[in-house]
Design a protein around this motif. Structure first.
Motif, PDB file in Angstrom:
ATOM      1  N   ASN A   1      21.493  22.832 -10.122  1.00 31.48           N
ATOM      2  CA  ASN A   1      20.866  22.793 -11.451  1.00 31.48           C
ATOM      3  C   ASN A   1      21.602  21.819 -12.377  1.00 31.48           C
ATOM      4  N   ARG A   2      22.033  20.705 -11.833  1.00 28.67           N
ATOM      5  CA  ARG A   2      22.805  19.728 -12.618  1.00 28.67           C
ATOM      6  C   ARG A   2      21.933  19.126 -13.725  1.00 28.67           C
ATOM      7  N   PRO A   3      22.551  18.651 -14.820  1.00 30.53           N
ATOM      8  CA  PRO A   3      21.785  18.037 -15.904  1.00 30.53           C
ATOM      9  C   PRO A   3      21.147  16.728 -15.460  1.00 30.53           C
ATOM     10  N   SER A   4      20.100  16.326 -16.130  1.00 32.15           N
ATOM     11  CA  SER A   4      19.398  15.093 -15.790  1.00 32.15           C
ATOM     12  C   SER A   4      20.250  13.875 -16.113  1.00 32.15           C
ATOM     13  N   ALA A   5      19.847  12.746 -15.572  1.00 28.82           N
ATOM     14  CA  ALA A   5      20.565  11.499 -15.846  1.00 28.82           C
ATOM     15  C   ALA A   5      20.512  11.164 -17.338  1.00 28.82           C
ATOM     16  N   PHE A   6      19.363  11.411 -17.972  1.00 35.70           N
ATOM     17  CA  PHE A   6      19.217  11.098 -19.391  1.00 35.70           C
ATOM     18  C   PHE A   6      20.193  11.902 -20.242  1.00 35.70           C
ATOM     19  N   LEU A   7      20.243  13.219 -19.994  1.00 35.64           N
ATOM     20  CA  LEU A   7      21.167  14.062 -20.753  1.00 35.64           C
ATOM     21  C   LEU A   7      22.619  13.687 -20.463  1.00 35.64           C
ATOM     22  N   SER A   8      22.902  13.380 -19.205  1.00 37.96           N
ATOM     23  CA  SER A   8      24.277  13.126 -18.792  1.00 37.96           C
ATOM     24  C   SER A   8      24.842  11.839 -19.378  1.00 37.96           C
TER      25      SER A   8
END
Length: 447
Positions: A229-236
Motif C-alpha cells: 500500500n505504498r504512496p503514489s509517485a505523485f504524493l511521494s
C-alpha cells in the motif's frame, strides 16, 4: 625553499597521514581527518592553541549551517524510502518510456531518487527494477548497473540537500537557490551524457561476463521490502521538491525586492524548507507505515545521520586548518599564474577534489575540503562561486575505488567481481567527473 612550497609539502604529508591511518590502520575517516588537521596546523605554525581553535571552529561553523538540515534531509529520505514511495517514483519513470530510452530513464530515475536519499539506498531500491529491465531489453548487467551508479552519484554530489552541495553555498558564500538550479541542470545533462559515453564503451566489448561478474553470490541483487500500500509517485515526490521550491522563493525574491520580506526569508531558510519537506514526508509515509514504524524509521535515519555529520564536521575542521595556513594564496602563486584565469582556478579545484577523493575514498571529505581551500582562491577571480563549487564537486566524483564504501555496496549487491566493480563504479564515476568539469568550464565562460 619558499613558504608556499613548504605549505604544499605539509599538505602532502598531512594527506599521507590521513591515508595511512585509514588504509593501513583502519582508523575511522573522521578521526584520521582530525589527526591530519593537528599535523597541518602545528607544522605550518598555527601553534597548539591556534590549531585546536581552528579544528573547533571548522567543525562548529559547518555544523551551524548544516547540522539540522542534514539531519532533516536524512529523515525525509528514509521515510520516503521505507514507505515504498521511492520505489513508486522509480517505477513511474520507467513505465513512461519506450525500450530505446529505457536505460536512460533508469539513469534519470536514479538521479531523482538520490536527491533526497543516500547513494546506497537509491542503488538498493533500483537494482531489482534494473535487472528486470535489462533482461527485458536483452542488455548485459553493466548497462543497467552503470546507469544507476551514474545517476545516483551525480545527484548525490551536485544537488542539495545532500551534504556537499548543501555546504557549497555557505562555504563559497552564494545563494543556495543557485546551487539547486545549477546542480539540477548540470546534473541532468551530465547524467545523460555520461550514460551515453559509458554505453559506447560497453558496446566496444569492455565487459567480460566470466571475469567481471561473481557467479558464486547467492543473492546478488539485494533485498528491500516494498509495502503493497505504498504512496503514489505523485504524493511521494512532493516532499522531495517542496524544500527546493521554498528555497528558490528566496532566490526569486532577491530579484523583485531590494530586501526580501521577513516571511520569504523565513520560508526559504534551509532549515524551514527541509522541515516542511520532512513533515510532509511523515504524512505521505502514513499510507504505508503506522506511527510506530514512522518513528522507528526516523530514529534509524538519525543514527545514520550521526556518522555523516561527524565526517562532514571533521572535513570542515581539516579544510579550516588548511585555509588558516594561507595555502589558498600559495595555490594562486604556484598554480595560477594569472589570477584572472577562470579555467586555471576551475582545474585546480577539480584536480584537488580528485586527489582528496582518491586518497580518502569519501566524496564528502573531498568536496568540503576542496571548497574550503578554494573559497579564498576564487575570491580574486572573475567567476561565479557556483562554478568553483561544481569544479570541486566534479573532482570529488572521480576515482572511487576499494577504499570507498559505495564501491563495495554497488559491487556486492549487483553481484560483480572486484574487476567488475572497477569497470562499473570506478569507470562510470570517472567519466561523470570529466563530463561535469567540461560542462562547468563551458558554463563558467557563458554565465
Amino acid at each position: 625553499m619558499g613558504q608556499d612550497t613548504l605549505l604544499l609539502i605539509y599538505l602532502g604529508i598531512s594527506l599521507v597521514i590521513m591515508l595511512g591511518l585509514v588504509v593501513k590502520f583502519k582508523i575511522n575517516v573522521a578521526i584520521s581527518l582530525v589527526m591530519a588537521s593537528l599535523f597541518m596546523g602545528l607544522a605550518s605554525g598555527l601553534g597548539l592553541l591556534g590549531t585546536l581553535d581552528g579544528i573547533s571552529q571548522g567543525f562548529g561553523g559547518l555544523m551551524t549551517d548544516l547540522g539540522i538540515p542534514i539531519g532533516l534531509g536524512v529523515i525525509l529520505g528514509k521515510l520516503i524510502s521505507d514507505s515504498g514511495g521511492a520505489y513508486s517514483i522509480a517505477e513511474a519513470i520507467l513505465k513512461r518510456t519506450n525500450e530505446k530510452w529505457a536505460l536512460y530513464s533508469l539513469g534519470i530515475a536514479s538521479f531523482v531518487l538520490a536527491i533526497p536519499v543516500f547513494f546506497d539506498v537509491a542503488f538498493i531500491i533500483l537494482v531489482p527494477l534494473a535487472i528486470q529491465l535489462g533482461n527485458k531489453i536483452n542488455k548485459p548487467l553493466p548497462y543497467a548497473v552503470g546507469a544507476i551508479i551514474i545517476g545516483a552519484a551525480i545527484a548525490h554530489t551536485l544537488v542539495p540537500p545532500t551534504p556537499n552541495p548543501l555546504a557549497a553555498a555557505g562555504i563559497l558564500d552564494f545563494d543556495l537557490g543557485i546551487m539547486i538550479v545549477v546542480g539540477v541542470i548540470v546534473g541532468l545533462l551530465g547524467t545523460l551524457c555520461t550514460v551515453k559515453i559509458y554505453f559506447m564503451i560497453l558496446d566496444k566489448g569492455f565487459w567480460n561476463k566470466d571475469t567481471d561478474e561473481d557467479a558464486t553470490m547467492e543473492n546478488p541483487y539485494g533485498t528491500m521490502d516494498i509495502p503493497e500500500n505504498r504512496p503514489s509517485a505523485f504524493l511521494s515526490i512532493i516532499p522531495i521538491v517542496l524544500p527546493s521550491i521554498l528555497i528558490l522563493f528566496g532566490s526569486f525574491g532577491n530579484v523583485f525586492f531590494d530586501e526580501n520580506p521577513a516571511i520569504i526569508t523565513f520560508l526559504s531558510d534551509r532549515i524551514v524548507a527541509l522541515l516542511a519537506g520532512t513533515i510532509v514526508a511523515y504524512f505521505v509515509a502514513a499510507k504505508a507505515l503506522n506511527k510506530n514504524k514512522r518513528d522507528l524509521s526516523s530514529s534509524e535515519a538519525m543514527q545514520a545521520a550521526g556518522i555523516v555529520l561527524l565526517i562532514t564536521g571533521a572535513g570542515g575542521s581539516f579544510g579550516t586548518i588548511i585555509k588558516s595556513t594561507g595555502i589558498d594564496q600559495a595555490i594562486l602563486n604556484i598554480f595560477v599564474s594569472d589570477a584572472h584565469s577562470t579555467i586555471s582556478v576551475l582545474l585546480v579545484a577539480f584536480f584537488m577534489g580528485v586527489l582528496f577523493r582518491t586518497i580518502t575514498g569519501s566524496g564528502t571529505v573531498a568536496g568540503i575540503t576542496t571548497m574550503t581551500i578554494m573559497a579564498g582562491v576564487s575570491a580574486g577571480v572573475d567567476v561565479h562561486p557556483v562554478w568553483v563549487a561544481m569544479a570541486s564537486l566534479s573532482g570529488g566524483l572521480m576515482l572511487g575505488h576499494v577504499n570507498d564504501s559505495g564501491f563495495w555496496i554497488s559491487t556486492k549487491i549487483a553481484g560483480l567481481s572486484v574487476k567488475g566493480g572497477l569497470k562499473t563504479y570506478t569507470t562510470s564515476e570517472a567519466i561523470a567527473g570529466f563530463v561535469v568539469i567540461i560542462i562547468t568550464i563551458i558554463g563558467a565562460h557563458i554565465f
